[in-house]
Scaffold this motif. Structure first.
Motif, mmCIF file in Angstrom:
data_model
loop_
_atom_site.group_PDB
_atom_site.id
_atom_site.type_symbol
_atom_site.label_atom_id
_atom_site.label_comp_id
_atom_site.label_asym_id
_atom_site.label_seq_id
_atom_site.Cartn_x
_atom_site.Cartn_y
_atom_site.Cartn_z
ATOM 1 N N ALA A 170 31.718 15.403 -56.069
ATOM 2 C CA ALA A 170 31.226 14.146 -56.656
ATOM 3 C C ALA A 170 30.624 14.408 -58.031
ATOM 4 O O ALA A 170 30.815 13.618 -58.972
ATOM 5 N N ASP A 171 29.901 15.500 -58.161
ATOM 6 C CA ASP A 171 29.324 15.857 -59.460
ATOM 7 C C ASP A 171 30.426 16.134 -60.482
ATOM 8 O O ASP A 171 30.323 15.734 -61.651
ATOM 9 N N GLU A 172 31.500 16.821 -60.051
ATOM 10 C CA GLU A 172 32.608 17.096 -60.964
ATOM 11 C C GLU A 172 33.329 15.801 -61.346
ATOM 12 O O GLU A 172 33.748 15.632 -62.500
ATOM 13 N N TYR A 173 33.476 14.910 -60.389
ATOM 14 C CA TYR A 173 34.101 13.612 -60.650
ATOM 15 C C TYR A 173 33.311 12.841 -61.708
ATOM 16 O O TYR A 173 33.880 12.289 -62.662
ATOM 17 N N ALA A 174 31.991 12.834 -61.570
ATOM 18 C CA ALA A 174 31.143 12.141 -62.555
ATOM 19 C C ALA A 174 31.178 12.845 -63.904
ATOM 20 O O ALA A 174 31.246 12.197 -64.959
ATOM 21 N N ARG A 175 31.158 14.163 -63.874
ATOM 22 C CA ARG A 175 31.189 14.945 -65.122
ATOM 23 C C ARG A 175 32.461 14.686 -65.917
ATOM 24 O O ARG A 175 32.440 14.641 -67.155
ATOM 25 N N ASP A 176 33.575 14.484 -65.206
ATOM 26 C CA ASP A 176 34.869 14.288 -65.857
ATOM 27 C C ASP A 176 35.147 12.834 -66.220
ATOM 28 O O ASP A 176 36.288 12.472 -66.518
ATOM 29 N N GLY A 177 34.107 11.995 -66.168
ATOM 30 C CA GLY A 177 34.255 10.621 -66.603
ATOM 31 C C GLY A 177 34.857 9.699 -65.571
ATOM 32 O O GLY A 177 35.478 8.689 -65.913
ATOM 33 N N ALA A 178 34.652 10.028 -64.281
ATOM 34 C CA ALA A 178 35.125 9.172 -63.187
ATOM 35 C C ALA A 178 36.616 8.860 -63.319
ATOM 36 O O ALA A 178 37.052 7.717 -63.198
ATOM 37 N N GLY A 179 37.386 9.899 -63.568
ATOM 38 C CA GLY A 179 38.832 9.728 -63.691
ATOM 39 C C GLY A 179 39.533 9.902 -62.360
ATOM 40 O O GLY A 179 39.553 8.997 -61.521
ATOM 41 N N GLN A 180 40.099 11.074 -62.138
ATOM 42 C CA GLN A 180 40.824 11.353 -60.898
ATOM 43 C C GLN A 180 39.856 11.428 -59.713
ATOM 44 O O GLN A 180 38.934 12.248 -59.699
ATOM 45 N N ILE A 181 40.062 10.601 -58.715
ATOM 46 C CA ILE A 181 39.201 10.592 -57.533
ATOM 47 C C ILE A 181 39.592 11.763 -56.625
ATOM 48 O O ILE A 181 40.771 11.950 -56.323
ATOM 49 N N PRO A 182 38.634 12.583 -56.190
ATOM 50 C CA PRO A 182 38.983 13.693 -55.301
ATOM 51 C C PRO A 182 39.576 13.191 -53.989
ATOM 52 O O PRO A 182 39.022 12.290 -53.350
ATOM 53 N N ALA A 183 40.694 13.748 -53.600
ATOM 54 C CA ALA A 183 41.417 13.302 -52.412
ATOM 55 C C ALA A 183 40.668 13.645 -51.132
ATOM 56 O O ALA A 183 40.024 14.698 -51.034
#
Length: 302
Positions: free
Chosen positions: A244-257
């Motif tokens: 979730a932290d990586e998802y937010a860091r990357d600008g909420a782009g690709q959602i982790p599956a």
């Protein structure tokens, strides 16, 4: 049994709050046993989080662990304070004469670069060679696992068309392996990488053994018994919220599956891999304990 780490390391408070037994230097000296010396070469940007994640898994094993934090000699990380590095880390140039029962090398945010283009690649090559003479067992994670296979076996990495990102089911391909003792037939593990190593590229006759793999994201675990190394391409050590932290860091782009309930980022994820993470690290530590010399000076001498 506890893990021995510096008294002021930020990870100490977190681990103690979770019930992990953390030992002070004076208490460790009183115990009439030799702790296992484990080194951690931490190449991750958020070093404090990674320290905590690895120390949590090492500290849950039934043996006394002495953890040494190591950094690349001349590389200056941008995301960790100089004070933290100076207080808790030793440059590899200072530990290269030491011997360790186990040594862990983490991933790094450089996986899309050619190995030779990474500024500290020459020193990392020296470190990988050093693990063959000064370390009894080596554990590499993500990019470091790819780097080790490339350095020792010439195995290339391949860039993916889309980031492998999320929680993926993996098959236990070697249930008799001491590293997979207690593992289920399949297990879910976090994956977060832009590149992969392919089974077809592993050279025949190299002694490399695939222990776990996913139909979706490929190789997960490879053992190199000749070099007393275990390579992990994914992230058993991740916290519940790391993706979730990586998802937010990357600008909420690709959602982790397979991560957020209902694939909805506003929903709190559940940890589906904690048990197997503890099993893997516990098995690795146990394998080292069963085979390492009692005399540290004998490590690497055949």
């Amino acid at each position: 049994m506890p893990i021995k780490i510096p008294d002021d390391l930020p990870a100490r408070g977190t681990l103690e709050a979770e019930g992990i037994v953390v030992m002070r230097e004076t208490d460790a000296i009183r115990q009439d046993i030799r702790p296992l010396r484990i080194g951690l070469l931490n190449l991750m940007p958020n070093k404090i989080s990674t320290e905590t994640q690895i120390a949590r898994l090492l500290g849950a094993t039934p043996l006394q662990i002495e953890l040494t934090l190591v950094r690349i000699t001349d590389h200056v990380p941008r995301n960790t304070s100089a004070d933290h590095l100076a207080t808790f880390y030793r440059p590899w140039s200072e530990v290269r004469t030491d011997r360790f029962d186990g040594f862990i090398i983490t991933g790094a945010p450089v996986e899309r670069m050619p190995f030779e283009a990474v500024r500290y690649w020459p020193e990392l090559q020296s470190i990988l060679d050093w693990t063959q003479t000064h370390v009894h067992g080596c554990l590499t994670i993500c990019w470091a696992a790819q780097a080790a296979l490339y350095h020792f076996h010439g195995v290339p990495k391949h860039e993916l068309p889309q980031k492998a990102f999320g929680i993926f089911r993996h098959r236990n391909l070697a249930p008799a392996s001491p590293y997979l003792r207690g593992f289920a037939d399949s297990f879910d593990i976090p994956v977060s990488r832009w590149t992969e190593v392919r089974a077809a590229d592993l050279p025949s006759g190299s002694g490399l053994e695939v222990l776990g793999a996913s139909d979706d994201t490929g190789l997960c675990l490879v053992s190199d018994a000749q070099r007393r190394s275990l390579h992990i391409f994914n992230h058993f050590e991740y916290d519940t919220t790391t993706l979730a932290d990586e998802y937010a860091r990357d600008g909420a782009g690709q959602i982790p599956a397979n991560y957020f309930p209902g694939n909805e980022p506003s929903s709190a994820p559940e940890n589906q891999w904690r048990g197997h993470a503890h099993l893997l690290f516990g098995n690795w530590i146990n394998q080292i304990y069963q085979t390492t010399p009692f005399d540290l000076a004998a490590i690497g001498r055949g």
